[in-house]
Design a protein around this motif. Sequence first.
Motif, PDB file in Angstrom:
ATOM      1  N   PHE A 126      -4.177   6.008  -3.325  1.00 24.08           N
ATOM      2  CA  PHE A 126      -3.103   5.890  -2.348  1.00 24.08           C
ATOM      3  C   PHE A 126      -2.010   6.902  -2.678  1.00 24.08           C
ATOM      4  O   PHE A 126      -1.918   7.406  -3.801  1.00 24.08           O
TER       5      PHE A 126
ATOM      6  N   VAL B 206      -0.841  -2.540  -5.343  1.00 18.02           N
ATOM      7  CA  VAL B 206      -1.885  -2.207  -4.375  1.00 18.02           C
ATOM      8  C   VAL B 206      -2.956  -3.301  -4.340  1.00 18.02           C
ATOM      9  O   VAL B 206      -3.407  -3.713  -3.260  1.00 18.02           O
TER      10      VAL B 206
ATOM     11  N   PHE C  60       0.815  -1.207   0.000  1.00 13.35           N
ATOM     12  CA  PHE C  60       0.000   0.000   0.000  1.00 13.35           C
ATOM     13  C   PHE C  60       0.855   1.266   0.000  1.00 13.35           C
ATOM     14  O   PHE C  60       0.326   2.365  -0.142  1.00 13.35           O
TER      15      PHE C  60
END
Length: 682
Positions: free
Chosen positions: A479, A427, A324
């Motif tokens: 993100f 991700v 992430f």
Amino acid sequence: MFKKAFMSLALLLISALSWGQGNPVHFTVAQKQVSPSEVDVVFTGTINNGWHVYSTALPDGGPISASLNVEKAVGAKAEGPLRHSGKEINIDDPIFGMRVRYFEHHVQFVQRFKITGKTYSINGYLEYGTCNDEMCMPPQSVDFNYKGNGPKDAPAATDETAAATADDASPADSAAATPAGEAQDSVAAAAQAQPADTATASIGDQLWTPVIDKMKAYQPDTEGKSLWYIFLMGLLGGIIALFTPCVWPIIPMTVSFFLHRSGEKGKGVRDAIIYGISIIIIYMTLALVITALFGPQTLNEMSTNAPFNIFFFLLLVVFALSFFGMFELALPSSWGNKVDSKASATTGLLSIFLMAFTLSLVSFSCTAPVVGLLLVQAATSNNWVAPAIGMFGFALALALPFTLFAMFPSWMKKAPKSGSWMNTVKVVLGFVELAFSLKFFSVADLAYGWGLLDRETFLALWIAIFTLMGLYLLGILHFRSDGDNPKAQPVACIMLGLCSLAFAVYMVPGLWGAPCKAVSAFAPPMYTQDFNLNKTEEVKAKYTSYEEGMAAAKAQHKPVMLDFTGFGCVNCRKMEAAVWTDPEVQKRLNDDYVLISLYVDDKTPLAKPIEVKDSKGNTRKLRTVGDKWSWLEQTKFGYLAQPYYVTLDNNGMPLSGSFVYKEDIPGFLEFLDNGLKEYKKR
């Protein structure tokens, strides 16, 4: 640091277990003189990894307690209850709804006898229950028989058996001599409901004919299938790792280097092939070395051991957070620089191998989470070659593009260019790792009885995870690693995002008790569901006698589903709560089969003890009804653990092999349906 942690995990993971039908607990018994008028009978047990032996004086309705049964005591009398020593584990068991106590690895039980005569003679047996996280053994016994001299001034020896049993047996020990409360009532009720004129067979009749060879013939090649699954999973993992920022940009540079270094396409292709083989050798060597260091006794322990499952959970969470973009798993840059400089300073095959090793170090931050997940899955597959097979698939997928692009350089122009899409792959893989991590926490949660991750909590977290993944793929969620100006998502991402959201919606009814069979292999069992609108009646066997049930099935022209179970078998209760509550399973068991439940821990004494001999010539005395069913399971089917399910025709011949503890509703239905099809053919 991360390298050491990862290697430590890998070293602990890879091994295998092939559980045989022998007793996982080994007891020795000895007599110890305490004083001229007292002796101890000492039972010392060694318990295999992953198994546990239950303690003494457990409450009624729970697992099998360890208890001492004195058959004869002349000139001696049992003094006090059975004592134990060892590290006793005390936990809440959600299945039995009580606290249970048990021992792992080692235990010692001691019974003291007071000598009341000039000579004494004592004999009897220790009975105990043992389970692991997937099965329970029938009650096992350890016989003892000792004689000796007492004090010279003692009176003549008298039979103290009745007095010892009446005066010194603890209430819990007395309770252990009979089936637990409700179970005992159900057995009695079932016996009264059965017709009195039902034919009853004895040991040795046709219904007892061994079918061990036939059972083996029914067993599918699950080992080969599981290895193919591990290989394909490794191949998929390698393909995913290819499309990460740590690997994909290296491919064109490496291929171009080989082609320009040699000046000849043929030599460049040869170097690229050697480079690919070197990658496979590096990853395969890791798996093979680990497998060689740890023998074939740890794999099952890893898959069921609660502390290791917590470690797996935390490890996958760390990997997910790194994908992430919260932090980056990276090895010291000096490691890669040193290997790279050595590769530049050498020539020939060694330089190519060092270049491949450099790739392994440089791509660590992207490949480590994939390899870690692969090793965890391989380690829980119960096959000692699975890690090597999985790593071969991973390395093959990683190495193949280098060779193919060297052989066909024009393909490189058509390959996708490096870009933000590689971060999307990272991700999405982070979401997948996070979802898988909950499965390992669930194993520990069930083992310790914490109740932190019941079924609806698990489903709620998965719904949240796959909803967020869908929103990310649709371009709604971002993100930090995506950059300040994220671009519009391609069609493939949008389609995958819709699938992820649809999967999340599919799981929503599970919060109210819907089966959600697509996730049943991952979610905790149904009995952990606190709020369940899917109320179903419990399946109960009409017959608890093998011979009477078989006679009834023959009269009704129905096949038999034989259920070897136990009042104290926690895994049997798990199967009944998680699988037998399914409406389709209930229909098969209630309407299509005659269900016979044989309780291997039924303490009802036989009219007369029966002495039998096993295939090795060892003599065993069958004292109770439970002993008889345990002997049937062992001699007819070659198995000795519960739960154990077998489908039979009316002559006692198997129809569809066997089924053991596995909370797999589709698999259990297939097992039952195959039995019905075979019965109709006959």
